[in-house]
Design a protein around this motif. Structure first.
Motif, short mmCIF file in Angstrom:
data_model
loop_
_atom_site.label_atom_id
_atom_site.label_comp_id
_atom_site.label_asym_id
_atom_site.label_seq_id
_atom_site.Cartn_x
_atom_site.Cartn_y
_atom_site.Cartn_z
N UNK A 50 7.60 -9.21 -17.16
CA UNK A 50 6.75 -8.48 -16.49
C UNK A 50 5.61 -8.57 -17.16
N UNK A 51 4.48 -8.53 -16.63
CA UNK A 51 3.06 -8.04 -17.29
C UNK A 51 2.93 -6.81 -17.72
N UNK A 52 2.29 -6.23 -18.85
CA UNK A 52 2.31 -4.83 -19.33
C UNK A 52 0.70 -4.59 -19.19
N UNK A 53 0.29 -3.97 -18.29
CA UNK A 53 -1.27 -3.45 -17.97
C UNK A 53 -1.53 -2.60 -19.13
N UNK A 54 -2.87 -2.68 -19.73
CA UNK A 54 -3.36 -1.71 -20.63
C UNK A 54 -4.37 -0.97 -19.93
N UNK A 55 -4.11 0.29 -19.59
CA UNK A 55 -5.31 1.26 -18.73
C UNK A 55 -5.87 2.09 -19.95
N UNK A 56 -6.48 1.53 -20.77
CA UNK A 56 -7.08 2.09 -22.12
C UNK A 56 -7.84 3.19 -21.64
N UNK A 57 -8.90 3.06 -20.60
CA UNK A 57 -9.87 3.79 -20.12
C UNK A 57 -9.34 4.80 -19.34
N UNK A 58 -7.97 4.78 -18.92
CA UNK A 58 -7.45 5.85 -18.05
C UNK A 58 -8.20 5.95 -16.78
N UNK A 59 -8.48 4.84 -16.25
CA UNK A 59 -9.24 4.80 -14.87
C UNK A 59 -8.13 4.70 -13.90
N UNK A 60 -7.18 3.88 -13.98
CA UNK A 60 -6.25 3.79 -12.85
C UNK A 60 -5.49 4.93 -12.89
N UNK A 61 -4.75 5.16 -14.20
CA UNK A 61 -3.99 6.55 -14.08
C UNK A 61 -4.71 7.74 -13.31
N UNK A 62 -6.09 7.92 -13.80
CA UNK A 62 -6.52 8.99 -13.21
C UNK A 62 -6.84 8.82 -11.77
N UNK A 63 -7.06 7.67 -11.25
CA UNK A 63 -7.34 7.37 -9.79
C UNK A 63 -5.98 7.60 -9.19
N UNK A 64 -4.95 7.45 -9.79
CA UNK A 64 -3.71 7.74 -9.06
C UNK A 64 -3.14 9.20 -9.17
N UNK A 65 -3.77 9.93 -9.99
CA UNK A 65 -3.45 11.41 -10.28
C UNK A 65 -2.33 11.46 -11.17
N UNK A 66 -1.99 10.37 -11.91
CA UNK A 66 -0.63 10.50 -12.81
C UNK A 66 -1.13 10.52 -14.35
N UNK A 67 -2.26 10.97 -14.75
CA UNK A 67 -2.69 11.14 -16.13
C UNK A 67 -2.08 12.57 -16.77
N UNK A 68 -1.33 12.57 -17.49
CA UNK A 68 -0.78 13.87 -17.90
C UNK A 68 -1.66 14.34 -19.10
N UNK A 69 -2.20 15.48 -18.59
CA UNK A 69 -3.55 16.03 -19.37
C UNK A 69 -2.85 16.45 -20.87
N UNK A 70 -1.64 17.02 -20.66
CA UNK A 70 -1.34 17.55 -22.17
C UNK A 70 -1.09 16.23 -23.14
N UNK A 71 -0.65 15.16 -22.83
CA UNK A 71 -0.37 14.16 -23.39
C UNK A 71 -1.48 13.00 -23.46
N UNK A 72 -2.24 13.17 -22.41
CA UNK A 72 -3.32 12.10 -22.59
C UNK A 72 -2.76 10.66 -22.19
#
Length: 189
Positions: A103-125
């Motif tokens: 399985x490919x392992x994506x690196x969302x380093x800038x947190x753009x995709x996780x932010x667009x999806x609304x799944x960025x945990x603010x406490x953990x970053x």
């Protein structure tokens, strides 16, 4: 959070390729993957919080064990976190159950995709423990998020994919091969 029926956000991220360990090296391990990389296929994208943790490798390995089952259903498994592609590669090299990860392992380093999806945990970053089933038209057909400490059930995700692919009404606990609900028969009763 993005909802069922929404268009999955466009993305183009670096990933560790999902090849057997002996077939990859530092010269060919990194690939770019976008929402257009798997035309005509379903995508099952699951996010995990961090590399080198305890729950995450159990989930990733369990999804990997079902990779052929997902592939038989024209679905591409993709995993992602906010860690770098270099951290992904180091983890794969040192975590036995991830060495031959298909399985490919994506690196969302800038947190753009996780932010667009609304799944960025603010406490953990970091990404929350989320999974999305995306149809070949890029529409989210299923989403689920669990607490950072609770792993998911890949067999349930596969069951939901099977149900979605019937394009019929599927009752509770329906499994591939079971009868679906005949709406005409149900309304006549």
């Amino acid at each position: 959070m993005i909802s069922v029926g929404d268009q999955f956000p466009a993305y183009n991220l670096t990933a560790v390729d999902g090849k057997p360990f002996d077939d990859i090296n530092i010269d060919n391990v990194f690939v770019n993957i976008s929402n257009e990389s798997f035309p005509g296929k379903w995508q099952v994208m699951f996010f995990y919080p961090k590399d080198f943790t305890f729950v995450c490798p159990t989930e990733i390995a369990a999804f990997a064990e079902l990779n052929e089952d997902f592939a038989d259903r024209d679905a591409q498994l993709i995993t992602a976190s906010t860690d770098t592609e270099f951290t992904h590669w180091a983890w794969r090299k040192h975590q036995e159950e991830l060495r031959d990860l298909p399985i490919p392992m994506l690196a969302d380093v800038k947190r753009e995709l996780t932010s667009a999806l609304g799944i960025l945990d603010q406490a953990e970053g970091a990404a929350q423990r989320a999974v999305f089933i995306i149809d070949p038209d890029g529409i989210v057909r299923f989403s689920m998020v669990t607490d950072l400490n609770v792993g998911r059930n890949p067999k349930e995700v596969l069951r939901v994919l099977d149900a979605l692919q019937t394009d019929e009404l599927c009752p509770c606990n329906w499994s591939k091969g079971d009868d679906t609900i005949d709406l005409q028969q149900a309304t006549a009763a």
